[in-house]
Write a protein that holds these residues in place. Structure first.
Motif, short mmCIF file in Angstrom:
data_model
loop_
_atom_site.label_atom_id
_atom_site.label_comp_id
_atom_site.label_asym_id
_atom_site.label_seq_id
_atom_site.Cartn_x
_atom_site.Cartn_y
_atom_site.Cartn_z
N LEU A 230 0.84 -1.20 0.00
CA LEU A 230 0.00 0.00 0.00
C LEU A 230 0.87 1.26 0.00
CD1 LEU A 230 -2.76 1.37 0.16
CD2 LEU A 230 -2.58 1.23 2.66
N ALA A 231 1.93 1.25 0.80
CA ALA A 231 2.82 2.40 0.83
C ALA A 231 3.42 2.66 -0.55
CB ALA A 231 3.93 2.18 1.86
N ALA A 232 3.78 1.59 -1.25
CA ALA A 232 4.33 1.74 -2.60
C ALA A 232 3.28 2.30 -3.56
CB ALA A 232 4.84 0.38 -3.10
N LEU A 233 2.08 1.75 -3.51
CA LEU A 233 1.02 2.18 -4.41
C LEU A 233 0.71 3.66 -4.23
CD1 LEU A 233 -1.33 1.66 -6.39
CD2 LEU A 233 -2.71 0.95 -4.41
N LEU A 234 0.53 4.09 -3.00
CA LEU A 234 0.18 5.48 -2.76
C LEU A 234 1.32 6.43 -3.09
CD1 LEU A 234 -1.99 5.38 0.49
CD2 LEU A 234 -2.55 4.74 -1.85
N ARG A 235 2.55 5.99 -2.81
CA ARG A 235 3.70 6.83 -3.13
C ARG A 235 3.83 7.03 -4.64
NH1 ARG A 235 6.41 10.68 -0.72
NH2 ARG A 235 6.41 9.51 1.24
N ILE A 236 3.59 5.98 -5.43
CA ILE A 236 3.64 6.11 -6.90
C ILE A 236 2.56 7.07 -7.37
CG2 ILE A 236 3.31 4.92 -9.10
CD1 ILE A 236 4.33 2.36 -7.69
N GLN A 237 1.34 6.83 -6.93
CA GLN A 237 0.23 7.65 -7.40
C GLN A 237 0.41 9.12 -7.02
OE1 GLN A 237 -1.06 5.94 -9.52
NE2 GLN A 237 -2.85 4.74 -8.89
N HIS A 238 0.86 9.35 -5.80
CA HIS A 238 1.07 10.74 -5.38
C HIS A 238 2.25 11.36 -6.12
CE1 HIS A 238 -0.02 14.00 -2.77
NE2 HIS A 238 1.22 14.14 -2.32
N GLY A 239 3.19 10.52 -6.53
CA GLY A 239 4.36 11.02 -7.23
C GLY A 239 4.06 11.62 -8.59
N ARG A 240 2.91 11.32 -9.15
CA ARG A 240 2.57 11.93 -10.43
C ARG A 240 1.41 12.92 -10.32
NH1 ARG A 240 -1.55 9.22 -13.28
NH2 ARG A 240 -2.21 7.22 -12.42
N ALA A 241 1.17 13.37 -9.09
CA ALA A 241 0.05 14.30 -8.86
C ALA A 241 0.22 15.60 -9.63
CB ALA A 241 -0.09 14.58 -7.37
N ALA A 242 1.46 16.06 -9.77
CA ALA A 242 1.69 17.35 -10.42
C ALA A 242 1.30 17.35 -11.89
CB ALA A 242 3.16 17.75 -10.29
N ALA A 243 1.20 16.18 -12.49
CA ALA A 243 0.89 16.09 -13.92
C ALA A 243 -0.59 15.79 -14.18
CB ALA A 243 1.75 15.00 -14.57
N ARG A 244 -1.37 15.62 -13.14
CA ARG A 244 -2.74 15.15 -13.32
C ARG A 244 -3.72 16.26 -13.71
NH1 ARG A 244 -5.77 13.10 -9.61
NH2 ARG A 244 -6.85 11.76 -11.09
N PHE A 245 -3.32 17.52 -13.50
CA PHE A 245 -4.21 18.62 -13.84
C PHE A 245 -3.44 19.70 -14.59
CE2 PHE A 245 -6.31 16.62 -10.26
CZ PHE A 245 -7.64 16.64 -10.64
N THR A 246 -4.12 20.37 -15.51
CA THR A 246 -3.55 21.52 -16.18
C THR A 246 -3.58 22.71 -15.23
OG1 THR A 246 -5.66 22.35 -17.04
CG2 THR A 246 -4.52 20.66 -18.35
N PRO A 247 -2.85 23.78 -15.52
CA PRO A 247 -2.93 24.97 -14.67
C PRO A 247 -4.35 25.50 -14.53
CG PRO A 247 -1.02 25.11 -16.12
CD PRO A 247 -1.80 23.91 -16.56
N GLY A 248 -5.19 25.23 -15.52
CA GLY A 248 -6.57 25.69 -15.44
C GLY A 248 -7.50 24.74 -14.70
N GLY A 249 -6.96 23.62 -14.22
CA GLY A 249 -7.76 22.69 -13.45
C GLY A 249 -8.39 21.56 -14.23
N ASP A 250 -8.01 21.39 -15.49
CA ASP A 250 -8.55 20.29 -16.27
C ASP A 250 -7.78 19.00 -16.00
OD1 ASP A 250 -10.55 21.76 -17.53
OD2 ASP A 250 -9.23 22.39 -19.15
N LEU A 251 -8.50 17.90 -15.93
CA LEU A 251 -7.90 16.60 -15.67
C LEU A 251 -7.13 16.12 -16.89
CD1 LEU A 251 -7.85 14.35 -13.47
CD2 LEU A 251 -9.84 13.35 -14.62
N VAL A 252 -5.93 15.58 -16.65
CA VAL A 252 -5.10 15.04 -17.73
C VAL A 252 -4.97 13.54 -17.52
CG1 VAL A 252 -2.87 15.14 -18.90
CG2 VAL A 252 -3.80 17.20 -17.83
N LEU A 253 -5.43 12.76 -18.47
CA LEU A 253 -5.34 11.31 -18.36
C LEU A 253 -3.89 10.85 -18.46
CD1 LEU A 253 -8.44 10.11 -20.39
CD2 LEU A 253 -8.20 10.30 -17.92
#
Length: 412
Positions: A230-253
Motif C-alpha cells: 500500500l505504501a508503494a502504491l500510494l507513493r507512486i500515485q502521489h508522485g505523479r500528482a503534479a501532472a494530473r491537472f492543467t494549470p486551469g484545473g482540467d484533468l489530464v489522463l
C-alpha cells in the motif's frame, strides 16, 4: 516552509501521539481526542496570526493538555483527573507536563482503535482523519462534501462506541485479520484525494497525509507485505500528482501526462517499498496494484508501456479480488493489446452492466470501446450517461472534450 505547511506537518506527526498520551493520562478517549482537536483549531488561528512558535510540537502539547483539563472541569471530572496527575487541586498549576513518547509510536494502536470492526465503516475514515492525522471536522466535511454537523455527530457516536465497547488502544492480537481494515481506510483516504470527487481540504494535502500514514504503518509493521504494498502504491500515485491537472484545473489522463513532471524520487522510493514487499513472499492485492502502477511509472511513454505485463498482473489481481471495478480496469488494459483484444474487452465491459450501471467510469470506458467498434450512436449514449453520473467538474470537462478524440485510456 510556510506557517500552514509547518502546521500541517506538525499536526500530522503529533496528533495521534497526543491523543494516545492524553487518553492514557486521563482515561477518557473523548476528552483526549476533543482536546487535541481544539489545540489544532487554536493553532490554525494563532500560528497564522502570530507566526510559527519556536517549538511547535511543545506548543501543541501544552495547548492539548490545557484543553483536556478544561473539558474535564466542564464535565465535572476535573478533580479526579488532577488526582491522576499526582498533585492536589490547589497545586494543579504545578502538574507535570504531558510526556509524549516519540520512541514507541503510539499512532498505530490509535489507528487500529479508529478502524475497529465494532465501528460503522462510514465513520472509521472520518475518525482516523481527525484523531490520527489531525484534520479538523470542517476540513473533513469539505473533503467529502458532508454536512459538518452530521459529520460531527457521527464522530461523537464513534467515540462513544469506543468507550462503550471497551476498545483498547493497542495493536490487536489478531493482527492478520484486522490489518486489512486499517489498510483499506488509509487507501480510501488517498483515493478521495486522488479522485478529488468532493472538494478539497484547502489547507491540507489529504493525499500527502494518506501517503505519510501508509508509510507509518509499513515501518511499524515491517514484516507485513501488504502494508509495504500500500505504501508503494500510494507513493507512486502521489508522485505523479503534479501532472494530473492543467494549470486551469482540467484533468489530464495518464496517456497525455507530461512525465517529466512526475516525482522521480517518490517513484524510486515506491520501488524500494515494493521490493521490500516482494522480499516477504506474501503477495496481495495492494502489492499487485502497486506493481501495475509501477509498470506505468517506469514506462518512457504510453506507447512503450508493457501492456502484456499489466494484463498479466490484472489476471492475478482479479483472481484474488474479482470485484467489478477491478474487472473493469483489467478489461481497459486488455483493450490496449490490439483490435481482437479490444473486442474481448468490450464483451467483458458489457457483462459488467448489471453491477456498474451507476458508475460513470464504466460508461466512459464503454463509450470508447463502442466508438472503436464503429458504434458511434451507442457511444454517444454512453458518453451522455457518464456526464450525468459524475459530479466532478474536471471529469465532466474531460468527458466532454476527450472521449471523441482519443482511444481508451487506463486510469487518470
Amino acid at each position: 516552509m510556510t506557517s500552514d505547511a509547518l502546521l500541517a506537518a506538525t499536526i500530522r506527526e503529533e496528533s495521534g501521539r497526543l491523543v494516545t498520551a492524553l487518553y492514557r493520562r486521563f482515561g477518557d478517549f473523548d476528552v483526549a481526542e476533543e482536546a487535541v482537536q481544539g489545540a489544532v483549531v487554536e493553532a490554525l488561528t494563532v500560528w497564522r496570526r502570530d507566526g510559527t512558535p519556536r517549538r511547535p510540537a511543545a506548543w501543541l502539547t501544552t495547548a492539548a493538555q490545557r484543553n483536556a483539563l478544561d473539558l474535564l472541569r466542564s464535565r465535572g471530572r476535573r478533580d479526579r483527573a488532577v488526582e491522576r496527575l499526582g498533585v492536589t487541586r490547589e497545586d494543579e498549576a504545578s502538574a507535570p507536563d504531558l510526556v509524549v513518547d516519540h520512541e514507541a509510536d503510539d499512532r498505530l494502536p490509535l489507528l487500529f482503535a479508529c478502524c475497529h470492526p465494532a465501528l460503522a465503516p462510514e465513520v472509521r475514515l472520518a475518525l482516523t482523519l481527525r484523531a490520527v492525522i489531525g484534520l479538523t471536522t470542517p476540513q473533513i466535511a469539505r473533503a467529502f462534501l458532508v454536512n459538518e454537523q452530521t459529520l460531527a455527530q457521527r464522530i461523537v457516536r464513534a467515540k462513544r462506541k469506543i468507550v462503550a465497547a471497551g476498545i483498547e488502544l493497542k495493536v490487536p492480537d489478531d493482527l492478520d485479520q484486522r490489518l486489512p481494515d486499517v489498510l483499506t481506510v488509509v487507501y480510501l483516504a488517498f483515493n478521495e484525494a486522488f479522485v478529488a470527487s468532493a472538494g478539497s481540504t484547502h489547507d491540507r494535502d489529504l493525499g500527502a497525509d494518506a501517503v505519510w500514514l501508509a508509510e507509518v504503518v509499513a515501518h511499524s509493521l515491517p514484516e507485513h507485505a501488504e502494508a509495504w504494498g500500500l505504501a508503494a502504491l500510494l507513493r507512486i500515485q502521489h508522485g505523479r500528482a503534479a501532472a494530473r491537472f492543467t494549470p486551469g484545473g482540467d484533468l489530464v489522463l495518464l496517456r497525455d501526462q507530461d512525465r517529466t513532471l512526475w516525482d522521480a524520487a517518490a517513484i524510486k522510493r515506491a520501488g524500494e517499498h515494493l521490493e521490500r514487499a516482494a522480499s516477504l513472499r506474501s503477495p496481495g492485492p495492494f502489492q499487485l496494484q502497486a506493481a501495475i502502477a509501477m509498470c506505468h511509472a517506469e514506462a518512457p511513454s504510453w506507447e512503450e508501456t508493457d501492456w502484456l505485463q499489466i494484463v498479466t498482473l490484472y489476471g492475478f489481481l482479479i483472481r484474488d479480488d474479482p470485484s467489478p471495478v477491478v474487472r473493469l480496469n483489467g478489461a481497459i488494459a486488455l483493450a490496449q493489446l490490439g483490435p481482437r483484444q479490444a473486442e474481448r474487452a468490450l464483451l467483458e465491459l458489457q457483462a459488467l452492466e448489471g453491477e456498474l450501471a451507476g458508475y460513470h467510469l464504466w460508461h466512459a470506458a464503454l463509450a470508447e470501446l463502442l466508438r472503436r467498434a464503429g458504434r458511434h450512436e451507442d457511444a454517444d449514449v454512453a458518453d451522455r450517461r457518464a456526464l450525468e453520473l459524475t459530479g466532478n467538474d474536471a471529469e465532466r470537462r474531460l468527458i466532454q472534450t476527450r472521449l471523441r478524440r482519443h482511444p481508451l485510456t487506463d486510469g487518470s
